[in-house]
Design a protein around this motif. Structure first.
Motif, short mmCIF file in Angstrom:
data_model
loop_
_atom_site.label_atom_id
_atom_site.label_comp_id
_atom_site.label_asym_id
_atom_site.label_seq_id
_atom_site.Cartn_x
_atom_site.Cartn_y
_atom_site.Cartn_z
N MET A 193 0.61 -1.25 -0.10
CA MET A 193 0.03 0.03 -0.08
C MET A 193 0.83 1.17 0.07
SD MET A 193 -2.93 0.88 -0.38
CE MET A 193 -4.21 1.72 0.40
N GLU A 194 2.03 1.25 0.53
CA GLU A 194 2.82 2.37 0.95
C GLU A 194 3.45 2.64 -0.43
OE1 GLU A 194 5.66 1.77 3.87
OE2 GLU A 194 4.05 1.69 5.42
N ARG A 195 3.87 1.50 -1.12
CA ARG A 195 4.25 1.84 -2.56
C ARG A 195 3.34 2.28 -3.53
NH1 ARG A 195 8.79 -0.43 -5.79
NH2 ARG A 195 9.75 -0.48 -3.82
N PHE A 196 2.37 1.87 -3.42
CA PHE A 196 1.18 2.39 -4.12
C PHE A 196 1.01 4.07 -3.98
CE2 PHE A 196 -3.33 3.68 -4.54
CZ PHE A 196 -3.43 3.53 -6.00
N VAL A 197 0.90 4.37 -2.90
CA VAL A 197 0.53 5.81 -2.53
C VAL A 197 1.72 6.74 -3.02
CG1 VAL A 197 0.19 7.31 -0.72
CG2 VAL A 197 -1.18 5.31 -0.78
N ARG A 198 2.97 5.93 -2.78
CA ARG A 198 4.18 6.66 -3.21
C ARG A 198 4.50 6.87 -4.67
NH1 ARG A 198 9.48 3.73 -2.00
NH2 ARG A 198 8.98 2.91 -4.16
N SER A 199 3.58 5.94 -5.39
CA SER A 199 3.55 6.17 -6.91
C SER A 199 2.57 7.24 -7.32
CB SER A 199 3.31 4.75 -7.53
OG SER A 199 4.47 4.01 -7.21
N LEU A 200 1.45 7.06 -6.62
CA LEU A 200 0.26 7.59 -7.00
C LEU A 200 0.63 9.30 -6.90
CD1 LEU A 200 -2.77 8.31 -7.21
CD2 LEU A 200 -3.03 8.14 -5.00
N LYS A 201 1.16 9.81 -6.02
CA LYS A 201 1.52 11.37 -5.84
C LYS A 201 2.26 11.87 -7.10
CE LYS A 201 1.26 11.58 -0.87
NZ LYS A 201 1.84 12.01 0.47
N PRO A 202 3.32 11.41 -7.24
CA PRO A 202 4.20 11.98 -8.41
C PRO A 202 3.74 11.59 -9.80
CG PRO A 202 5.52 10.22 -7.33
CD PRO A 202 4.40 10.35 -6.41
N GLU A 203 3.16 10.37 -10.02
CA GLU A 203 2.87 9.94 -11.15
C GLU A 203 1.31 10.46 -11.83
OE1 GLU A 203 2.95 5.83 -11.83
OE2 GLU A 203 4.87 5.58 -11.16
N ARG A 204 0.45 10.99 -10.80
CA ARG A 204 -0.75 11.28 -11.14
C ARG A 204 -1.22 12.62 -10.60
NH1 ARG A 204 -4.49 8.95 -14.53
NH2 ARG A 204 -2.80 7.47 -14.94
N LEU A 205 -0.99 12.68 -9.19
CA LEU A 205 -1.73 14.05 -8.51
C LEU A 205 -1.03 15.15 -8.48
CD1 LEU A 205 -3.47 11.83 -5.42
CD2 LEU A 205 -4.33 12.59 -7.54
N ASN A 206 0.41 15.24 -8.49
CA ASN A 206 0.89 16.25 -8.38
C ASN A 206 0.85 17.30 -9.42
OD1 ASN A 206 1.98 15.68 -5.87
ND2 ASN A 206 4.08 15.10 -6.60
N SER A 207 0.54 16.83 -10.78
CA SER A 207 0.49 17.57 -11.98
C SER A 207 -0.88 17.96 -12.40
CB SER A 207 0.86 16.67 -13.17
OG SER A 207 0.27 15.69 -13.23
N ILE A 208 -1.97 17.90 -11.39
CA ILE A 208 -3.33 18.07 -11.70
C ILE A 208 -3.80 19.09 -10.49
CG2 ILE A 208 -5.60 17.11 -12.18
CD1 ILE A 208 -4.41 14.59 -12.97
N SER A 209 -4.49 19.86 -10.84
CA SER A 209 -5.43 20.62 -10.30
C SER A 209 -6.82 20.36 -10.17
CB SER A 209 -5.48 22.49 -10.64
OG SER A 209 -4.06 22.70 -10.41
N PHE A 210 -7.47 20.02 -9.15
CA PHE A 210 -8.74 19.62 -8.81
C PHE A 210 -9.51 20.76 -8.49
CE2 PHE A 210 -5.75 16.28 -8.02
CZ PHE A 210 -6.26 15.07 -8.99
N ILE A 211 -10.96 20.46 -9.07
CA ILE A 211 -12.29 21.50 -8.41
C ILE A 211 -12.72 21.04 -7.52
CG2 ILE A 211 -14.24 22.23 -9.47
CD1 ILE A 211 -13.21 21.88 -12.24
N ASN A 212 -12.97 19.76 -7.30
CA ASN A 212 -13.86 18.87 -6.23
C ASN A 212 -13.28 17.82 -5.77
OD1 ASN A 212 -15.05 17.30 -8.14
ND2 ASN A 212 -16.84 18.86 -8.36
N HIS A 213 -14.00 17.39 -4.65
CA HIS A 213 -13.61 16.10 -4.18
C HIS A 213 -13.87 14.81 -5.26
CE1 HIS A 213 -12.95 12.92 -1.19
NE2 HIS A 213 -14.22 12.06 -1.53
N GLU A 214 -14.96 14.90 -5.85
CA GLU A 214 -15.54 13.99 -7.01
C GLU A 214 -14.33 13.67 -7.93
OE1 GLU A 214 -19.22 14.72 -8.66
OE2 GLU A 214 -20.28 14.55 -6.50
N SER A 215 -13.80 14.68 -8.14
CA SER A 215 -12.63 14.77 -9.48
C SER A 215 -11.50 14.16 -8.96
CB SER A 215 -12.27 16.11 -10.10
OG SER A 215 -11.90 16.91 -8.88
N VAL A 216 -11.11 14.21 -7.58
CA VAL A 216 -9.99 13.54 -6.94
C VAL A 216 -10.40 12.16 -7.06
CG1 VAL A 216 -8.53 13.18 -4.90
CG2 VAL A 216 -9.36 15.45 -5.47
#
Length: 60
Positions: A1-24
């Motif tokens: 699980m930790e490896r998944f979260v560590r990959s999730l942040k830089p590969e997907r979430l850091n480069s996107i701005s979100f409008i609301n919770h549903e988009s996240v």
């Protein structure tokens, strides 16, 4: 699980701005699908987690 979260942040979430919770939630669900069925892992012999699961299931 930790490896998944560590990959999730830089590969997907850091480069996107979100409008609301549903988009996240939607983006995280897409990443989970990618991570399990398309992204190859060197620790699994360059197989996806799903491929490794099937291989192990068939071996049992």
């Amino acid at each position: 699980m930790e490896r998944f979260v560590r990959s999730l942040k830089p590969e997907r979430l850091n480069s996107i701005s979100f409008i609301n919770h549903e988009s996240v939630v939607c983006e995280v669900e897409k990443y989970i699908e990618f991570y399990n069925y398309q992204r190859r892992h060197s620790a699994l012999g360059y197989m996806t987690p799903h491929q490794k699961y099937i291989e192990m299931k068939n071996a049992a």
